[in-house]
Design an enzyme around this catalytic site. Structure first.
Site, short mmCIF file in Angstrom:
data_model
loop_
_atom_site.label_atom_id
_atom_site.label_comp_id
_atom_site.label_asym_id
_atom_site.label_seq_id
_atom_site.Cartn_x
_atom_site.Cartn_y
_atom_site.Cartn_z
N PHE A 123 -86.75 47.88 26.82
CA PHE A 123 -85.88 48.53 27.78
C PHE A 123 -86.02 50.04 27.58
O PHE A 123 -86.01 50.52 26.45
CB PHE A 123 -84.43 48.09 27.57
CG PHE A 123 -83.51 48.55 28.66
CD1 PHE A 123 -83.57 47.96 29.91
CD2 PHE A 123 -82.62 49.58 28.45
CE1 PHE A 123 -82.75 48.39 30.93
CE2 PHE A 123 -81.79 50.01 29.47
CZ PHE A 123 -81.86 49.42 30.72
N ASP A 192 -82.60 45.24 18.70
CA ASP A 192 -81.72 45.31 19.88
C ASP A 192 -81.49 43.87 20.33
O ASP A 192 -82.42 43.18 20.77
CB ASP A 192 -82.38 46.13 20.99
CG ASP A 192 -81.45 46.32 22.18
OD1 ASP A 192 -80.49 45.53 22.34
OD2 ASP A 192 -81.70 47.23 23.00
N TYR A 217 -71.35 43.76 27.29
CA TYR A 217 -70.96 43.53 28.68
C TYR A 217 -71.84 42.50 29.38
O TYR A 217 -71.64 42.22 30.56
CB TYR A 217 -70.93 44.83 29.48
CG TYR A 217 -72.18 45.68 29.39
CD1 TYR A 217 -73.32 45.38 30.10
CD2 TYR A 217 -72.18 46.82 28.59
CE1 TYR A 217 -74.45 46.16 30.02
CE2 TYR A 217 -73.31 47.62 28.50
CZ TYR A 217 -74.44 47.29 29.22
OH TYR A 217 -75.57 48.08 29.12
N LYS A 218 -72.77 41.90 28.66
CA LYS A 218 -73.61 40.86 29.27
C LYS A 218 -72.97 39.50 28.97
O LYS A 218 -71.96 39.13 29.55
CB LYS A 218 -75.04 40.97 28.75
CG LYS A 218 -75.72 42.30 29.05
CD LYS A 218 -77.15 42.32 28.56
CE LYS A 218 -77.75 43.72 28.57
NZ LYS A 218 -77.79 44.35 29.90
N ARG A 364 -85.01 38.32 38.67
CA ARG A 364 -84.47 37.84 37.39
C ARG A 364 -83.13 37.14 37.62
O ARG A 364 -82.28 37.63 38.38
CB ARG A 364 -84.28 39.06 36.47
CG ARG A 364 -84.09 38.75 35.01
CD ARG A 364 -83.97 40.02 34.21
NE ARG A 364 -82.74 40.74 34.53
CZ ARG A 364 -82.17 41.67 33.74
NH1 ARG A 364 -82.76 42.00 32.61
NH2 ARG A 364 -81.06 42.27 34.08
#
Length: 404
Positions: A123, A192, A217-218, A364
């Site tokens: 990312f 990560d 927050y995922k 996705r």
């Protein structure tokens, strides 16, 4: 090809079916983007109202002690630790993933000379932070293809930034194997785990990982921009120094000492005053995981993936599945390749199937077992099939590189 009766049979046997009603999901929407922003747990709104009205509104500053606001980063960190397979006192909830990544890269690289490396397909914020840390330290910086990371962990590398689950393809790295290689050369890996925690079973203590960061927050459903977390194995805590010296990380914060002395434990990685409303929203969302067995949750993710993949292959031959088919080699989302993935995702959102697009050509879809039923997957893939067969995605206009 799996059919609706097949999906309904799986739903009847689903041990997590009851969790669906604990989320505020809008009618007429199949939400397949929980790997970007988790759905709202119903209890969070009530918790935030109580905090705002009573703890803040009535008790004011007294709530730092009465409601134990002060210890929230540690207390929430201990909840997260259980999902990582590590011990209490090894995780702190604070700041953003980017800030925490910077802290741990600087701290890890500060223990020895050598380069800082990161994955080329990581990312972007991870590579940005790693490169800037290398610049500040005057160290060499190298980007490495994901497949070459094992060979890149050599003696002249001080710190490496690796993501366990790739944000595009969901390909999963082998933590234990990479840690074993890194130990041989004295390299410290900062993991990560943003696309892992709350989705993939983790046991960092078993696998030898000592440093990690991630967002909440995922799959943890902590809310947009919720505080992130960082993990430092207890044996390392006193040896590493955070580059951000704030009063919350002081050994005696209320001494208001003119000289900084870092706390002897995980608290040394705190900085300034913590965002209490968002921390307490995260704490409430984490109560959902008190009764979740991660191995059983992962088993449901595998079933959702297999159902999704089988139907896409039958209905949409023009879409290529990029995600590894072996469950041991993937996370909990599925990535499909198509040159016009952006148009396809936009056409699906207009029809109530919310996935997301990752440049340049990936559609996705997050497979979040607490909020999705097998029937959801069947209906969603049916809509995907209709959009592809009808060519409805071709009617989506793009102006200036953006879908409109």
């Amino acid at each position: 090809m799996p059919t609706l009766p097949d999906a309904e049979a799986l739903d009847r046997a689903d041990p997590f079916a009851e969790f669906r009603d604990r989320f505020a999901l809008p009618e007429g929407v199949i939400y397949l983007d929980g790997n970007s922003l988790g759905a709202l747990p119903r209890s969070v709104a009530a918790r935030l109202e109580a905090v705002a009205r009573h703890e803040w509104g009535e008790r004011l500053i007294r709530s730092w002690n009465e409601a134990d606001w002060w210890n929230a980063p540690r207390r929430i960190g201990d909840r997260i630790a259980r999902l990582l397979g590590v011990s209490d006192g090894e995780v702190i909830a604070t700041d953003s993933t980017s800030v925490n990544l910077f802290k741990l890269i600087m701290a890890a690289a500060g223990t020895r000379d050598g380069a800082i490396i990161a994955e080329a397909d990581n990312f972007p914020t991870d590579t940005y932070v790693a490169e800037e840390a290398a610049r500040l330290l005057g160290r060499p910086f190298r980007l490495v293809a994901g497949s070459g990371m094992v060979d890149a962990l050599v003696a002249d590398v001080a710190a490496a930034v690796i993501t366990q689950v790739n944000y595009r393809t969901a390909a999963r790295a082998d933590i234990a194997a990479l840690e074993e290689r890194a130990r041989r050369h004295g390299t410290r890996i900062v993991w990560d785990l943003s696309h892992s925690i709350g989705a993939v079973p983790l046991d960092l203590a078993r696998d030898g990982a000592s440093l990690a960061v991630g967002c909440s927050y995922k799959y943890l459903n902590g809310g947009p921009g919720a505080p992130a977390w960082l993990y430092v194995a207890s044996a390392l805590q006193a040896k590493l120094r955070s580059p951000i010296a704030g009063w919350w990380g002081h050994a005696d914060a209320f001494a208001f000492d003119g000289q900084y002395r870092p706390a002897p434990d995980i608290a040394r990685f705190l900085g300034g005053t913590q965002p209490m409303l968002s921390l307490l929203a995260l704490e409430e969302s984490l109560t959902l995981f008190e009764r979740v067995d991660m191995d059983r949750l992962w088993a449901k993710s595998v079933r959702l993936f297999d159902l999704f993949a089988a139907r896409i292959e039958a209905l949409c031959p023009e879409l290529t599945i990029l995600t590894p088919r072996d469950p041991a080699l993937r996370g909990s989302h599925i990535a499909l390749h198509h040159p016009d993935a952006q148009r396809i995702i936009t056409a699906l959102i207009e029809r109530g199937v919310i996935g997301d697009y990752r440049a340049p050509d990936i559609a996705r879809f997050g497979l979040t077992p607490l909020t999705l039923s097998h029937a959801d997957i069947l209906y969603a893939t049916g809509i995907i099939g209709d959009v592809m067969a009808s060519g409805a995605w071709r009617d989506v206009a793009i102006e200036g590189g953006r879908v409109t």
